[in-house]
Design a protein around this motif. Structure first.
Motif, PDB file in Angstrom:
ATOM      1  N   LEU A 136     -11.268   9.947   2.097  1.00 13.39           N
ATOM      2  CA  LEU A 136     -10.289   8.944   2.002  1.00 13.39           C
ATOM      3  C   LEU A 136     -10.561   8.151   0.688  1.00 13.39           C
ATOM      4  CD1 LEU A 136     -10.345   6.996   5.454  1.00 13.39           C
ATOM      5  CD2 LEU A 136      -8.799   8.845   4.740  1.00 13.39           C
ATOM      6  N   TRP A 137      -9.624   8.149  -0.083  1.00 15.97           N
ATOM      7  CA  TRP A 137      -9.859   7.597  -1.643  1.00 15.97           C
ATOM      8  C   TRP A 137      -9.143   6.705  -1.682  1.00 15.97           C
ATOM      9  CZ3 TRP A 137     -12.903  11.311  -4.834  1.00 15.97           C
ATOM     10  CH2 TRP A 137     -13.103  12.450  -3.972  1.00 15.97           C
ATOM     11  N   TRP A 145       0.758  -1.264  -0.019  1.00 12.17           N
ATOM     12  CA  TRP A 145      -0.102  -0.045   0.144  1.00 12.17           C
ATOM     13  C   TRP A 145       0.820   1.417   0.244  1.00 12.17           C
ATOM     14  CZ3 TRP A 145      -5.324   0.914  -0.334  1.00 12.17           C
ATOM     15  CH2 TRP A 145      -6.054  -0.197  -0.038  1.00 12.17           C
ATOM     16  N   ILE A 146       0.562   2.222  -0.785  1.00  8.22           N
ATOM     17  CA  ILE A 146       0.899   3.384  -0.582  1.00  8.22           C
ATOM     18  C   ILE A 146      -0.088   4.425  -0.062  1.00  8.22           C
ATOM     19  CG2 ILE A 146       1.842   5.549  -1.997  1.00  8.22           C
ATOM     20  CD1 ILE A 146       2.846   3.695  -3.957  1.00  8.22           C
ATOM     21  N   TYR A 147       0.278   5.266   0.845  1.00  8.61           N
ATOM     22  CA  TYR A 147      -0.731   6.053   1.633  1.00  8.61           C
ATOM     23  C   TYR A 147      -0.042   7.639   1.254  1.00  8.61           C
ATOM     24  CZ  TYR A 147      -2.922   8.883   5.176  1.00  8.61           C
ATOM     25  OH  TYR A 147      -3.803  10.009   5.892  1.00  8.61           O
ATOM     26  N   ILE A 148      -0.890   8.316   1.040  1.00 12.42           N
ATOM     27  CA  ILE A 148      -0.743   9.760   0.751  1.00 12.42           C
ATOM     28  C   ILE A 148      -1.680  10.726   1.426  1.00 12.42           C
ATOM     29  CG2 ILE A 148       0.165  11.573  -1.190  1.00 12.42           C
ATOM     30  CD1 ILE A 148      -0.228   9.103  -3.144  1.00 12.42           C
ATOM     31  N   ASP A 149      -1.131  11.853   2.122  1.00 13.40           N
ATOM     32  CA  ASP A 149      -1.879  13.063   2.613  1.00 13.40           C
ATOM     33  C   ASP A 149      -1.205  14.165   2.215  1.00 13.40           C
ATOM     34  OD1 ASP A 149      -3.230  14.745   4.218  1.00 13.40           O
ATOM     35  OD2 ASP A 149      -2.493  14.024   5.871  1.00 13.40           O
ATOM     36  N   PRO A 150      -1.736  14.638   1.016  1.00 15.25           N
ATOM     37  CA  PRO A 150      -0.886  15.638   0.274  1.00 15.25           C
ATOM     38  C   PRO A 150      -1.073  17.066   1.157  1.00 15.25           C
ATOM     39  CG  PRO A 150      -2.371  14.612  -1.357  1.00 15.25           C
ATOM     40  CD  PRO A 150      -2.767  13.966  -0.086  1.00 15.25           C
ATOM     41  N   ALA A 151       0.055  17.748   1.226  1.00 16.64           N
ATOM     42  CA  ALA A 151       0.084  19.079   1.961  1.00 16.64           C
ATOM     43  C   ALA A 151      -0.877  20.012   1.212  1.00 16.64           C
ATOM     44  CB  ALA A 151       1.539  19.611   1.970  1.00 16.64           C
ATOM     45  N   VAL A 178     -14.733   5.479  -1.893  1.00 14.61           N
ATOM     46  CA  VAL A 178     -14.381   6.770  -1.051  1.00 14.61           C
ATOM     47  C   VAL A 178     -15.081   6.718   0.224  1.00 14.61           C
ATOM     48  CG1 VAL A 178     -15.155   9.451  -1.263  1.00 14.61           C
ATOM     49  CG2 VAL A 178     -14.599   8.181  -3.274  1.00 14.61           C
ATOM     50  N   HIS A 179     -14.463   7.230   1.255  1.00 13.27           N
ATOM     51  CA  HIS A 179     -15.022   6.973   2.613  1.00 13.27           C
ATOM     52  C   HIS A 179     -15.066   8.439   3.068  1.00 13.27           C
ATOM     53  CE1 HIS A 179     -14.380   2.564   3.656  1.00 13.27           C
ATOM     54  NE2 HIS A 179     -13.864   2.711   2.497  1.00 13.27           N
ATOM     55  N   ILE A 180     -16.163   8.709   3.318  1.00 10.59           N
ATOM     56  CA  ILE A 180     -16.546  10.157   3.952  1.00 10.59           C
ATOM     57  C   ILE A 180     -16.568   9.948   5.590  1.00 10.59           C
ATOM     58  CG2 ILE A 180     -18.199  12.328   4.079  1.00 10.59           C
ATOM     59  CD1 ILE A 180     -19.154  10.983   1.347  1.00 10.59           C
ATOM     60  N   ILE A 218      -5.716   7.705  -0.490  1.00 11.36           N
ATOM     61  CA  ILE A 218      -5.283   9.032  -0.306  1.00 11.36           C
ATOM     62  C   ILE A 218      -6.372   9.782   0.696  1.00 11.36           C
ATOM     63  CG2 ILE A 218      -5.160  11.366  -1.648  1.00 11.36           C
ATOM     64  CD1 ILE A 218      -4.750   9.237  -4.101  1.00 11.36           C
ATOM     65  N   LYS A 219      -5.702  10.700   1.491  1.00  9.60           N
ATOM     66  CA  LYS A 219      -6.543  11.490   2.324  1.00  9.60           C
ATOM     67  C   LYS A 219      -6.538  12.843   1.893  1.00  9.60           C
ATOM     68  CE  LYS A 219      -6.235  13.965   7.036  1.00  9.60           C
ATOM     69  NZ  LYS A 219      -5.303  13.885   8.102  1.00  9.60           N
ATOM     70  N   THR A 220      -7.869  13.329   1.884  1.00  9.71           N
ATOM     71  CA  THR A 220      -7.932  14.690   1.387  1.00  9.71           C
ATOM     72  C   THR A 220      -8.789  15.608   2.231  1.00  9.71           C
ATOM     73  OG1 THR A 220      -9.874  14.448   0.000  1.00  9.71           O
ATOM     74  CG2 THR A 220      -7.809  14.117  -1.023  1.00  9.71           C
ATOM     75  N   SER A 221      -8.903  16.939   1.736  1.00  9.89           N
ATOM     76  CA  SER A 221      -9.743  17.798   2.517  1.00  9.89           C
ATOM     77  C   SER A 221     -11.263  17.614   2.213  1.00  9.89           C
ATOM     78  CB  SER A 221      -9.502  19.275   1.927  1.00  9.89           C
ATOM     79  OG  SER A 221     -10.663  19.950   2.355  1.00  9.89           O
ATOM     80  N   PRO A 222     -12.139  17.799   3.287  1.00 10.65           N
ATOM     81  CA  PRO A 222     -13.499  17.400   3.170  1.00 10.65           C
ATOM     82  C   PRO A 222     -14.226  18.329   2.176  1.00 10.65           C
ATOM     83  CG  PRO A 222     -13.019  17.705   5.576  1.00 10.65           C
ATOM     84  CD  PRO A 222     -11.503  17.865   4.755  1.00 10.65           C
ATOM     85  N   LEU A 223     -13.537  19.447   1.755  1.00  9.18           N
ATOM     86  CA  LEU A 223     -14.183  20.392   0.907  1.00  9.18           C
ATOM     87  C   LEU A 223     -14.042  19.782  -0.582  1.00  9.18           C
ATOM     88  CD1 LEU A 223     -12.334  23.565   2.076  1.00  9.18           C
ATOM     89  CD2 LEU A 223     -14.897  22.710   2.487  1.00  9.18           C
ATOM     90  N   LEU A 224     -13.284  18.725  -0.974  1.00 12.55           N
ATOM     91  CA  LEU A 224     -12.873  18.327  -2.230  1.00 12.55           C
ATOM     92  C   LEU A 224     -14.191  17.778  -2.920  1.00 12.55           C
ATOM     93  CD1 LEU A 224     -11.137  17.941  -4.589  1.00 12.55           C
ATOM     94  CD2 LEU A 224     -10.371  15.917  -3.680  1.00 12.55           C
TER      95      LEU A 224
END
Length: 392
Positions: free
Chosen positions: A233-234, A158-164, A220-222, A199-205
């Motif tokens: 979470l994607w 697995w690759i995990y990314i939480d982009p800045a 996609v997990h909200i 991938i973890k992203t902002s809730p605004l996306l």
């Protein structure tokens, strides 16, 4: 990282001054030659933030905290624990390790976790804390996570990314191609090294935008905590199927509310009704998901209007959100409503209504609070109505 922060005298000083005003404390200066007052203030501020968000870090002695900016985007322990249960395997690589909350939880499911971090100070802090917390199966790498992927021979599950989510000027961003690293631009490299990406992203996306940019999304997990959406979470897989599963979760003190559906197949409910005995308001994760048709079918409730996103039933249902008993339904007439309500204070919510909460409070002279809940909305006949409710 200044390890002098760990000296017993410094640690005692931090604990004694945990509730002090930081501005006043900074003006007094540091009583220690080897530690600046700014470093002390950073530890106090970090501890305060950690008390509720990161209780393990808060109660563990010899933890070092980074600058507040580095703590802003970090996961809470609640959401890190949720992510942990989505994955398993031998090796996970976190390209944007940060303070390392997620990696500590991933280390409970993987034999090896590789924490990559560009910021050398943050890398040093995380490396120290992992040792303090006994997470010896986490390896740390200082540098660009994308370069690590290009140079390592490690087999990666697995690759995990939480982009800045800040630009070069410190401003907040949330679009994927504005974040660092630019995930859509590097998808080929990522999938060359692993079949699975989280991938973890902002809730605004926007969900449609994210699915379109990432292309290989399977889930996609909200994730909401106490009815506030914290993370999207994607889950991406190189061998994608056509369906994208949408999973909503609202983690509360009373329990966890879950609703699942398929992106793009959730038709608007064709079951509408005028207000009955009970009223329901979906939780924040469901509101983000748009699974309104699925929600009505799963709970056997009726929508008030296609755009109102409020539900009703004659019998009390188990519902993922807030539940109310409807005491009275009134037409919205500004001139007569105040006399009809006979209230001085109330909790006000608007759904599919032309007036804002502040405008309604002003025109009806209603203070916030109390035991009464007023919902200003539109019914299936396009009439503007007010529902006077009490919580179930």
């Amino acid at each position: 990282m200044n390890k002098a922060i760990l000296n017993p005298e410094v640690q005692r000083f931090i604990q004694v001054n945990l509730q002090e005003d930081l501005t006043k404390l900074i003006l007094k200066g540091s009583p220690f030659k080897e530690v600046t007052v700014q470093e002390i203030a950073t530890q106090i501020s970090g501890l305060k933030r950690a008390e509720k968000k990161l209780p393990l870090w808060f109660k563990t002695k010899a933890i070092i905290f980074p600058l507040n900016l580095n703590l802003e985007q970090t996961s809470s322990e609640i959401t890190a624990n949720y992510k942990k249960n989505l994955l398993d395997g031998e090796v996970l690589v976190d390209l944007t390790g940060g303070f390392g909350i997620d990696d500590l939880y991933f280390s409970k499911k993987f034999k090896k976790v590789i924490h990559c971090e560009l910021n050398e100070e943050l890398f040093s802090v995380a490396t120290h804390n992992f040792k303090v917390l006994g997470a010896y199966n986490i390896e740390t790498y200082t540098g660009d996570g994308l370069i690590y992927l290009q140079t390592t021979s490690e087999k990666i599950d697995w690759i995990y990314i939480d982009p800045a989510r800040r630009d070069d000027h410190g401003g907040k961003v949330f679009l994927l191609d504005h974040c660092t690293p630019n995930v859509p631009l590097n998808l080929k490299l990522l999938f060359n090294r692993s079949e699975n990406i989280l991938i973890k992203t902002s809730p605004l996306l926007d969900l449609s935008l994210g699915i379109g940019e990432l292309r290989k999304v399977v889930e996609v997990h909200i994730v909401a905590v106490n009815n506030e959406v914290k993370e999207l979470l994607w889950i991406l897989n190189r061998n994608i199927t056509n369906e994208v599963q949408i999973r909503t979760v609202n983690i509360t003190k009373k329990g966890t509310e879950v609703l699942n559906g398929i992106f793009g197949e959730d038709q608007a409910s064709n079951n509408y009704n005028l207000p009955q005995m009970y009223l329901y308001e979906p939780n924040a994760a469901i509101m983000k998901s748009g699974l309104f048709g699925t929600l009505g079918k799963e709970t056997n409730t009726f929508k008030l209007h296609v755009n109102s996103h409020l539900y009703t039933s004659e019998q009390l249902k188990s519902f993922p959100g807030r539940s109310f008993e409807i005491l009275q339904t009134l037409p919205y007439h500004k001139k007569t409503l105040k006399k009809a309500l006979k209230l001085k204070k109330a909790n006000i919510t608007t759904r599919n209504f032309p007036r804002s909460v502040s405008e309604i409070r002003k025109e009806l002279k209603l203070e916030d609070g109390g035991l009464d809940f007023l919902f200003f909305t539109t019914d299936l006949n396009d009439n503007k109505i007010v529902l006077i409710c009490k919580k179930v």
